[in-house]
Design an enzyme around this catalytic site. Structure first.
Site, PDB file in Angstrom:
ATOM      1  CB  CYS A   1     -10.429   2.548   4.740  1.00 15.97           C
ATOM      2  SG  CYS A   1     -11.318   0.981   4.788  1.00 15.97           S
TER       3      CYS A   1
ATOM      4  CD  GLU B   1     -12.102  -5.793   2.523  1.00 13.71           C
ATOM      5  OE1 GLU B   1     -12.558  -5.293   3.548  1.00 13.71           O
ATOM      6  OE2 GLU B   1     -11.016  -5.436   2.014  1.00 13.71           O
TER       7      GLU B   1
ATOM      8  CG  HIS C   1      -2.102  -0.913   1.147  1.00  9.65           C
ATOM      9  ND1 HIS C   1      -1.970  -2.259   1.373  1.00  9.65           N
ATOM     10  CD2 HIS C   1      -3.432  -0.712   0.895  1.00  9.65           C
ATOM     11  CE1 HIS C   1      -3.159  -2.853   1.269  1.00  9.65           C
ATOM     12  NE2 HIS C   1      -4.059  -1.954   0.980  1.00  9.65           N
TER      13      HIS C   1
ATOM     14  CG  HIS D   1      -6.094  -0.453  -2.306  1.00 11.97           C
ATOM     15  ND1 HIS D   1      -6.899   0.408  -3.009  1.00 11.97           N
ATOM     16  CD2 HIS D   1      -6.833  -0.848  -1.231  1.00 11.97           C
ATOM     17  CE1 HIS D   1      -8.066   0.548  -2.383  1.00 11.97           C
ATOM     18  NE2 HIS D   1      -8.058  -0.207  -1.316  1.00 11.97           N
TER      19      HIS D   1
ATOM     20  CB  CYS E   1     -14.250   2.483   1.426  1.00  9.91           C
ATOM     21  SG  CYS E   1     -13.640   3.206   2.961  1.00  9.91           S
TER      22      CYS E   1
END
Lengths: 657, 657
Positions: free
Chosen positions: B414, B311, B147, B199, B329
């Protein structure tokens, strides 16, 4: 129930010291032909060598050599529980040797693996290739995820299988197991570590080892583990302690919860403890859990587990076909649990449901896992596949559940050896005896040679084409001069079954056979025949309206077999799949290679090529006037055998609007 | 479409240099009252301090101090992406300062955090507290999970928000961002590391930073990242490379796939690249993906993501309400994607769907996440809760999605700062201009003061009780002597809307207003009124028959609001929940606190106390003759606000049998 006392050595997977029914060994029951004989043949000829090949190739066997030579942790391969696959392989081979009677080559392979395992055991009995050495985690330091006790449970089951099929075999496996079990009792006893293993399994292993050896400490330790669980001694995790059944004591739970394999292994171990200790309250709790789990948390295939994320049971009525995890091992574990309840409860009308579920799970979960060739396996068993999978390479290990085609081996490879040990010991689940006679629970061409109380021998042969055909013919091989009872299970779906007795003397007698067990008590002459006729018409099956994910759909079943629609059998290929609905007014029809149903289009767009925009509207979609098509459904256990496909078990129902 | 060229500095979240519509800044549009003003008030007063409290308490801010002092890796806390939460917090505060106009205390807090971040930046521009030091992973060594670029993307967005709301602010944040962006261009440029971040996010960050600064390298680097993705440069994982959209090039994909936040952030970044580079083919590909995603992979709430495990988006038609992940998100990311398509496409009839989806997602996903108090949040937004959750402690961090009640903070946190930055910048999504006039996309009491091409000022005030009421009153504040076009969105659900013009001169004119945009072109006098009437009757909503998991159910909607049934509103409590079905013959009725529907029992057993055994049978269950009950449904965004409950959006339809 009639309590019967059982000798400790029977060549069967579960040998309680008491209970309504006595199991029969794989030396007493032989499956001779048909559906299961073919799977046993492939299991012995292909699957067992395949497993040993992968255990060797992946270094999971080599880990024991590294342990023996002191090289660990350097070079260790596989996940933290890889030792257990070696033990399950040993258990499978032990049953296979017992089943075959004699096989010098297999015996030599078995002993060679046992030697490598034994060499890795430490002087105090500890045995695990992943913990306890410098550079590794300390022994018992990770009870949540370490699987040390889980691995030992499988070791114990392997040793039990070996000793039951080759009593007194001088290979050292039983000694390895009892040394390890003694250590477990010492470390985790009354005043020892007050916790449990994150993955239940040591409970069944200890209970069975206790039954075999007569060592009361093993059963006591199993009971301790069962009682300790549910008090939150394991760490909390994202999915909650219910993941490892540590959220509520076993005797207070109302349904199986959490990781489906763990939950069933635990229930099986708790059942062993309850039976051996005469703990009726615990047994009642387990039966209540079984009832609710079957009524609300089990797929039509017998599969269990609705979540991929935690391989877990969902809530009541949460049974999505497309996210069905239905792990092969959970099916096997469910059979272990049901079989224990059947043995203790007996063959009363209400108890047939245990054998019903075992049959359903064997045909639709366990038999689904391996390919016809026996060298590739489903780990998860979805009931609805929306995209064709990509073929797995025969040489490449797969993640546990991502492939929608069978894969040769997995990073988490619990399922292949679990299938292998189940198939190798399958004859042990067909029949039981009690003081009064013989009970037949599962149907396959078989020969049974056993005896009941009073030294009375019973010898029967079973001929059948089941499950293709519903006629089961039981022929008495030797005279049985004193009256005995022969009971045959009538599955719950067999509403109009009948039993016909054809005496060797020419007499013919017909009995009604309601679901449950139909039984005949009499003396028998050699040549007497009992012929059970089960109705095998294919039919639609409707789900309880509380199961959200399959509302307004039907499945098709025929006998114990669940069918499915594969895109392979659709004229237009897979694209039109989600837009098709079944015409419920036309009954499914037996065909040559399956069952035929009539499908109609669900909506104007079935090509999948265009999109109609926002899929929620205030008016019902009009049904288009497309011509109906007749398609063939195949047994679910054979799906994806003809290559990548989309598939569904539950067919949406067509409504004219 | 009318292409309009935009100045680089507008106080709005997305400022393309070209496109059909020009965004308005948070200094040009003020939400003055009602649903969203209250949420903005709570966001500023409670949520922003709450977030800073947790960032400090958890040490995620402290990580920057440790970096500056050279203490890392010792003492570092939080997940590998915790830096990004600090950046999103900074972005939220920047918008909040811009929205408020002036706030010395908030300005001081903002600058204090910027100072701590700036002190952690290394001399070559690198900035990440989790990589690059002795004892940490090497820079860019874990592109799949590390990330690093993702975090920088959020840094860039924060700096852009700051510079757009306080041009020339001398706080150093823009310099920190450009130094880091220069490093990214140098390390990942044409001849640099040929890969992408697992990501997506750096793409939108770089594109927006490029738009702001005019630095072409940033846009070029964003384009490189977009083009590189989909070629399998990231490692394969259990869920496949589709998890990070690395399985197929962006321009070849047919729908959003994989992790739903990543997929939408990537699509938003790709849209920025396409707009800035005039890449019509890429833009067409993105619109096709949007179309298919909305038609087949989006919940009725606007929520996206059907899998908890990864997810991720499911397959087409895989939209289980009970396993809806629908991450907060992902909803925000979907708004980012839709807003970009709206800006480039314009306010044609077909483009209203972008604003329709934004509205749906704002009211039913983003507004659902925070509690009324603004200090607890949903991470995932299920559409069906079968068991009441356990209240989360206000002082304890939760795993990301296990609680079915709102939680104060998450290990993966997040969502709270993402909600905060969205609410603080929300005024920027209400209206746009083009060379010819003003477009209203979302309705709230607001004042708009802006100007269009030729220096023509437009000032309007909007009064409405929307979404409680369907009347939106737009009052022209200053004369507009030259004709301009004012366009108002008519949502797709508003089949019988009407627009009335009431001139200050007493004239009245009525227009039909079909779904899309209704527009009026004329000169206006101060005091002229445009009154849009949207039909707000509650109604049942039927899903496409191809959505398996909600077959034979209906939802209830009223205006943009999706309703739900909570056990709190059932007379018998939650136990009877799964056995209830809705009477579709009785239309939902507006009540004082919600919408009333009539429920009937689905089966003979609705108490949940007893089990009927195997839940699959060959005959339909008979419907019992229990009396119907009338219950109140509440807006979905308020569910679980009254304590633990079970809940469902999709209500099974009752059929007399």
């Amino acid at each position: 129930m009639t309590m019967t006392t059982t000798t400790r050595i029977i060549a069967a997977p579960v040998v309680p010291s008491t209970g309504a029914l006595r199991p029969l060994g794989v030396d007493e029951v032989h499956i001779t032909d048909g559906f299961w004989a073919e799977r046993q043949r492939v299991n012995g000829a292909a699957t067992l060598p395949h497993i040993e090949h992968w255990l060797e190739k992946d270094g999971w066997l080599g880990n024991f050599d590294l342990a023996a030579s002191g090289a660990l942790p350097a070079g260790r391969r596989g996940r933290e529980f890889s030792d257990s696959e070696v033990y399950k392989y040993l258990e499978a081979v032990a049953w296979e040797i017992g089943r075959r009677g004699t096989d010098a080559a297999l015996e030599a392979r078995f002993r060679a693996v046992v030697d490598r395992v034994a060499a890795a055991q430490e002087s105090d009995g500890y045995l695990n290739t992943n913990f306890g050495r410098p550079g590794q985690g300390a022994r018992w330091s990770d009870l949540e995820w370490g699987h040390e006790l889980y691995c030992l449970g499988h070791l114990f089951q392997a040793a039990v299988a070996r000793e039951r099929t080759r009593p007194g075999a001088d290979d050292g496996l039983l000694a390895v197991a009892t040394r390890a079990a003694d250590l477990v009792c010492s470390v985790f006893g009354e005043s020892g570590i007050q916790s449990v293993c994150g993955h239940a399994e040591v409970e069944v292993g200890l209970a069975e080892l206790g039954r075999l050896t007569g060592e009361p400490r093993y059963l006591a330790q199993a009971a301790l583990f069962v009682d300790r669980r549910g008090h939150g001694t394991l760490a909390d995790i994202e999915w909650g302690r219910s993941y490892f059944q540590d959220h509520v004591p076993v005797r207070d739970a109302d349904a199986l919860t959490g990781h489906a394999v763990r939950a069933n292994y635990l229930a099986a171990g708790a059942a062993d403890v309850a039976v051996e200790s005469g703990d009726r309250a615990l047994l009642d709790a387990l039966r209540r859990q079984w009832d609710r789990t079957i009524a609300r948390r089990t797929y039509v295939t017998g599969g269990q587990g609705s979540h991929h994320q935690d391989e877990a049971f969902g809530d009541d009525w949460e049974l999505p076909p497309d996210r069905a995890y239905s792990e092969t091992c959970a099916g096997i574990a469910s059979i272990m649990f049901s079989w224990r309840l059947l043995l203790v409860e007996g063959a009363g009308a209400a108890d047939a449901r245990y054998a019903d579920l075992i049959e359903r799970t064997l045909f639709n979960v366990v038999a689904t896992s391996p390919s016809e060739e026996g060298t590739a396996f489903f780990y998860a068993n979805t009931l609805h596949q929306r995209r064709p999978g990509e073929p797995a390479s025969p040489d490449v290990m797969s993640p546990r559940a991502s492939s929608s085609l069978r894969a040769p081996w997995f990073e988490v490879s619990c399922c292949p050896p679990n299938v292998a040990r189940t198939f190798a010991s399958l004859a042990g689940y067909l029949a039981t005896t009690d003081d009064d006679g013989l009970q037949l629970h599962q149907y396959a061409p078989a020969s049974i040679r056993t005896h009941i109380a009073g030294g009375r021998d019973i010898a029967i042969d079973i001929a059948t084409l089941y499950p293709d055909d519903g006629t089961i013919t039981v022929t008495v091989v030797d005279d049985v001069p004193e009256p005995v009872t022969i009971a045959l299970r009538v599955p719950a779906w067999a509403a109009s079954a009948g039993l016909t007795l054809r005496g060797i003397d020419g007499s013919v007698e017909s009995l009604e056979a309601a679901p449950g067990y139909v039984s005949v008590r009499r003396a028998f002459s050699a040549g007497d025949v009992l012929e059970l006729s089960l109705p095998m018409a294919a039919h639609f099956t409707v789900p309880d309206p509380r199961i959200d994910a399959i509302r307004d759909t039907v499945a098709v079943e025929r006998g114990p077999i669940v069918y499915c629609l594969e895109s392979t059998d659709l004229p237009a290929g897979g694209d039109a799949f989600s837009g098709l609905q079944v015409d419920r007014a036309t009954q499914p029809a037996d065909g040559e290679s399956g069952v035929a149903v009539v499908l109609r289009s669900a909506s104007a767009e079935t090509s999948g090529a265009t999109d109609g925009g926002w899929p929620y509207s205030s008016t019902d979609a009009a049904a288009p006037a497309a011509a109906p098509i007749t398609v063939n459904l195949v047994p679910y256990h054979r799906w994806a055998q003809r290559g990548p496909s989309t598939m569904r078990v539950w067919l949406p129902v067509h409504h004219a609007r």
